[in-house]
Design a protein around this motif. Structure first.
Motif, PDB file in Angstrom:
ATOM      1  N   PRO B 315       0.795  -1.214   0.000  1.00  0.00           N
ATOM      2  CA  PRO B 315       0.000   0.000   0.000  1.00  0.00           C
ATOM      3  C   PRO B 315       0.834   1.274   0.000  1.00  0.00           C
ATOM      4  O   PRO B 315       1.873   1.353   0.637  1.00  0.00           O
ATOM      5  N   GLN B 316       0.363   2.242  -0.740  1.00  0.00           N
ATOM      6  CA  GLN B 316       0.976   3.563  -0.778  1.00  0.00           C
ATOM      7  C   GLN B 316       2.386   3.608  -1.341  1.00  0.00           C
ATOM      8  O   GLN B 316       3.091   4.585  -1.163  1.00  0.00           O
ATOM      9  N   SER B 317       2.787   2.546  -2.002  1.00  0.00           N
ATOM     10  CA  SER B 317       4.132   2.579  -2.552  1.00  0.00           C
ATOM     11  C   SER B 317       4.204   3.469  -3.781  1.00  0.00           C
ATOM     12  O   SER B 317       5.227   4.025  -4.108  1.00  0.00           O
ATOM     13  N   ILE B 318       3.082   3.578  -4.472  1.00  0.00           N
ATOM     14  CA  ILE B 318       3.060   4.446  -5.644  1.00  0.00           C
ATOM     15  C   ILE B 318       1.980   5.505  -5.479  1.00  0.00           C
ATOM     16  O   ILE B 318       0.806   5.179  -5.356  1.00  0.00           O
ATOM     17  N   PRO B 319       2.375   6.748  -5.455  1.00  0.00           N
ATOM     18  CA  PRO B 319       1.393   7.816  -5.326  1.00  0.00           C
ATOM     19  C   PRO B 319       0.654   7.926  -6.648  1.00  0.00           C
ATOM     20  O   PRO B 319       1.251   8.216  -7.672  1.00  0.00           O
ATOM     21  N   LEU B 320      -0.630   7.648  -6.636  1.00  0.00           N
ATOM     22  CA  LEU B 320      -1.337   7.566  -7.910  1.00  0.00           C
ATOM     23  C   LEU B 320      -2.570   8.419  -8.032  1.00  0.00           C
ATOM     24  O   LEU B 320      -3.375   8.521  -7.110  1.00  0.00           O
ATOM     25  N   LYS B 321      -2.648   9.027  -9.156  1.00  0.00           N
ATOM     26  CA  LYS B 321      -3.887   9.620  -9.597  1.00  0.00           C
ATOM     27  C   LYS B 321      -4.612   8.460 -10.248  1.00  0.00           C
ATOM     28  O   LYS B 321      -4.447   8.196 -11.429  1.00  0.00           O
ATOM     29  N   PHE B 322      -5.355   7.705  -9.462  1.00  0.00           N
ATOM     30  CA  PHE B 322      -5.858   6.435  -9.949  1.00  0.00           C
ATOM     31  C   PHE B 322      -7.020   6.524 -10.913  1.00  0.00           C
ATOM     32  O   PHE B 322      -8.162   6.211 -10.572  1.00  0.00           O
ATOM     33  N   ALA B 323      -6.725   6.905 -12.105  1.00  0.00           N
ATOM     34  CA  ALA B 323      -7.746   6.903 -13.131  1.00  0.00           C
ATOM     35  C   ALA B 323      -8.242   5.477 -13.302  1.00  0.00           C
ATOM     36  O   ALA B 323      -7.541   4.519 -13.016  1.00  0.00           O
ATOM     37  N   LYS B 324      -9.439   5.349 -13.720  1.00  0.00           N
ATOM     38  CA  LYS B 324     -10.013   4.037 -13.901  1.00  0.00           C
ATOM     39  C   LYS B 324     -10.285   3.830 -15.381  1.00  0.00           C
ATOM     40  O   LYS B 324     -10.150   2.751 -15.920  1.00  0.00           O
ATOM     41  N   LEU B 325     -10.661   4.919 -16.026  1.00  0.00           N
ATOM     42  CA  LEU B 325     -11.130   4.851 -17.393  1.00  0.00           C
ATOM     43  C   LEU B 325     -10.088   5.417 -18.365  1.00  0.00           C
ATOM     44  O   LEU B 325      -9.543   6.479 -18.146  1.00  0.00           O
ATOM     45  N   VAL B 326      -9.842   4.674 -19.418  1.00  0.00           N
ATOM     46  CA  VAL B 326      -8.906   5.132 -20.429  1.00  0.00           C
ATOM     47  C   VAL B 326      -9.658   5.292 -21.740  1.00  0.00           C
ATOM     48  O   VAL B 326     -10.556   4.519 -22.041  1.00  0.00           O
ATOM     49  N   LYS B 327      -9.290   6.295 -22.518  1.00  0.00           N
ATOM     50  CA  LYS B 327     -10.049   6.563 -23.746  1.00  0.00           C
ATOM     51  C   LYS B 327      -9.338   6.085 -25.007  1.00  0.00           C
ATOM     52  O   LYS B 327      -8.275   6.574 -25.340  1.00  0.00           O
ATOM     53  N   PRO B 328      -9.958   5.147 -25.710  1.00  0.00           N
ATOM     54  CA  PRO B 328      -9.434   4.749 -27.015  1.00  0.00           C
ATOM     55  C   PRO B 328      -9.787   5.851 -28.011  1.00  0.00           C
ATOM     56  O   PRO B 328     -10.619   6.706 -27.725  1.00  0.00           O
ATOM     57  N   HIS B 329      -9.161   5.846 -29.176  1.00  0.00           N
ATOM     58  CA  HIS B 329      -9.548   6.852 -30.151  1.00  0.00           C
ATOM     59  C   HIS B 329      -9.584   6.319 -31.576  1.00  0.00           C
ATOM     60  O   HIS B 329      -8.959   5.322 -31.906  1.00  0.00           O
ATOM     61  N   LEU B 330     -10.325   7.018 -32.373  1.00  0.00           N
ATOM     62  CA  LEU B 330     -10.557   6.628 -33.756  1.00  0.00           C
ATOM     63  C   LEU B 330      -9.321   6.911 -34.612  1.00  0.00           C
ATOM     64  O   LEU B 330      -8.703   7.953 -34.492  1.00  0.00           O
ATOM     65  N   VAL B 331      -8.975   5.942 -35.464  1.00  0.00           N
ATOM     66  CA  VAL B 331      -7.883   6.146 -36.411  1.00  0.00           C
ATOM     67  C   VAL B 331      -8.469   5.994 -37.809  1.00  0.00           C
ATOM     68  O   VAL B 331      -8.904   4.909 -38.197  1.00  0.00           O
ATOM     69  N   ILE B 332      -8.525   7.108 -38.542  1.00  0.00           N
ATOM     70  CA  ILE B 332      -9.150   7.053 -39.858  1.00  0.00           C
ATOM     71  C   ILE B 332      -8.116   6.802 -40.938  1.00  0.00           C
ATOM     72  O   ILE B 332      -7.129   7.520 -41.035  1.00  0.00           O
TER      73      ILE B 332
END
Lengths: 342, 342
Positions: B315-332
């Motif tokens: 626990p607490q070994s890595i200070p994290l902005k713990f985002a949960k969601l990552v955004k994929p993106h369109l490649v045209i």
DNA sequence: TTGAAAGCGCTAACAA
DNA sequence: TTGTTAGCGCTTTCAA
């Protein structure tokens, strides 16, 4: 009759023997009485005991961990290798630790050494092109770390290497080109600092020579095995006059680059230009036109390498018909065809 | 001033302190005097000491080994994940053990359990589609084994999951289709037993709905995410009258199958048919025409998952902005275009 | 053929 | 803040 976390002591107590004897049974020592062994084995099965790897390792200075060292961008190749290695690993109680590395890095050798020592790996398998690195092999030998190299040229003892006969495969490719009537052939080699690139090139040229076909310097280029460099080389070759009727690339990635350039220039494949690659990676069968190429038995090579490695670590554990050489074979698809009649 | 194989005892002796104190320094215990710590650190550096993982593990019942569990044929995806995981692993002194498995197998859960216990893994990362497996997650929780799942739907606590917002990405894809003027659209889903297949399908259909475009059942098929099944589904969809002007597949492999069938039928892409996939695997950029697709930040997701996992282990070994969601993106790319004027 | 006991290198109660 | 002392679960001399 189960115990939470059975240890060797539980087995010993239940079997009415000493720890030492249980240890002997686990390690298949021949110095155990037939009867004693039976009793111990029975208890082991009953309480579902399996020896702790860390404790075992600490005591015997072994880890039951094998390492895979590579610096190779072909993900499909890596994946196939991993599966081949794991097949044998699990069968013999080993686990696989992966280590993609950067062989250009200055402290590359030390870095690998740290990787091996920090987990006390029992041995490592090295993939091309790192497998050609003499310094690494020497360092491993000096550190007394068992290793097996997967390569395309014979640069080590039988026990330490698995070779794919790429020269032979390129001969078959040359035969195909000749059979299709190509005389004006372009060649995109891999980086010539790698023995495998040289091997493939020489194999191809030599066989063409048998048919009195030669490739002038102007139709030979040195690529970097990447898609981009394949495109660059193809642009160069296709600007030559007369235009080659066929181009062979050192790998599928570059061959895909050739297909792209041909498409951009409106050159029809295979009607106006035959193209072939090497690897038979996922691209080869999916791309349109599908690519004539050469397939190595990658998983089989990886399994063989692993067997050799384990056999070095614990001699005679695997009875092996230790082949050294594996044969890749030609896969003919849509991208090659007869030279257009003039 | 080097010692062959320095142990904690050597350090203690040389630093004139006890083993225990050295151990404290190694483990960054705050209960060490400023001065003492300096001396110990100096000795450690001088004799190039690094603690033995096995001994550490045996004493603290930890292995410093993380596992990667997957049942996914996309080699490129696996490779990217491994690199992302390893980046974080090595930084924190962990090693990665790989475990491709067969989730259809009956004893799959037990098999994974054995994998974890036989090497006393400190935690595991689970990739889709295995990551959707409830039983596995439950078994892991029961066994008190830290884990992080990579998935496309929110099926666990923030600490145990990293999600890619594929619904959102499919919305962007739908917008593109609409913008290009497509009304008659074919859809090849993945196996609908997977939540991710459903998520993508629903995301796409919902957004189309916003524009009052709907896809009749006859233009929706369920594929198996393989190239072959992509071909089968494409044959089916392209035999419908009127023929769809665009086809979206659940992944690039199947989209490649669509391109193949279109080519065989002499249907021009993108002039007569737009095609798109999902993954942005190596195929997408190499195939001709190159494929419009969706790219997930795979390596980043893997790194994030690893950070979460290590944070759970210590626990607490890595200070994290713990985002949960990552955004994929369109490649045209080239495979999509405006619908042909009639 | 079997067993007693001493570690392997480290962590962790418990004291001091 | 630091040290003492047991182990962790196994292998391995040495002796019986």
């Amino acid at each position: 009759m189960e115990i939470k976390n059975p240890t060797i002591n539980d087995v010993a107590r239940l079997a009415g023997v000493s720890k030492r004897t249980v240890s002997r049974v686990i390690n298949r020592s021949p110095l155990v009485g037939e009867n004693t062994r039976k009793i111990v084995d029975k208890v082991i099965a009953e309480i579902n005991f399996s020896p702790d790897k860390q404790a075992r390792g600490l005591a015997s200075s072994r880890s039951y961990l094998l390492g895979l060292i590579y610096d190779n961008p072909d993900a499909l190749y890596i994946d196939q290798v991993q599966r081949g290695v794991l097949d044998v690993c699990t069968e013999h109680g080993y686990e696989l630790v992966v280590h993609p590395c950067h062989s250009r890095q200055t402290d590359f050798i030390q870095e690998c050494g740290r990787f091996i020592s920090r987990s006390k790996l029992d041995g490592v398998i090295i993939l091309p092109p790192v497998s050609e690195n003499k310094e690494l092999a020497a360092a491993l030998r000096a550190a007394n770390c068992p290793y097996v190299r997967i390569a395309s040229v014979d640069l080590d003892d039988n026990a330490n290497i698995v070779i794919s006969d790429e020269r032979q495969a390129m001969k078959a490719m040359a035969d195909l080109f000749v059979e299709l009537g190509h005389q004006s052939i372009g060649y995109i080699s891999g980086p010539l600092k790698y023995r495998s690139s040289i091997e493939r090139k020489e194999g191809f040229l030599a066989e063409l020579g048998e048919f009195n076909i030669s490739i002038p310097e102007s139709r030979m280029t040195e690529g970097k095995n990447s898609y981009e460099s394949g495109k660059e080389c193809a642009s160069e070759l296709l600007s030559r006059t007369p235009r080659p009727t066929a181009i062979l690339a050192n790998n599928d990635e570059m061959a895909a680059g050739v297909l792209r350039v041909a498409s951009d220039l409106g050159i029809k494949v295979p009607e106006e230009l035959s193209v072939a690659g090497f690897d038979d990676n996922i691209l080869a069968s999916r791309i349109i036109p599908s690519l004539t190429t050469i397939r190595r038995p990658v998983e089989a090579m990886a399994s063989l390498a692993t067997q050799k490695l384990i056999n070095t670590i614990q001699p005679q554990s695997i009875p092996l018909k230790f082949a050294k050489l594996v044969k890749p074979h030609l896969v003919i698809r849509e991208s090659t065809g007869k030279v257009a009649k003039t």
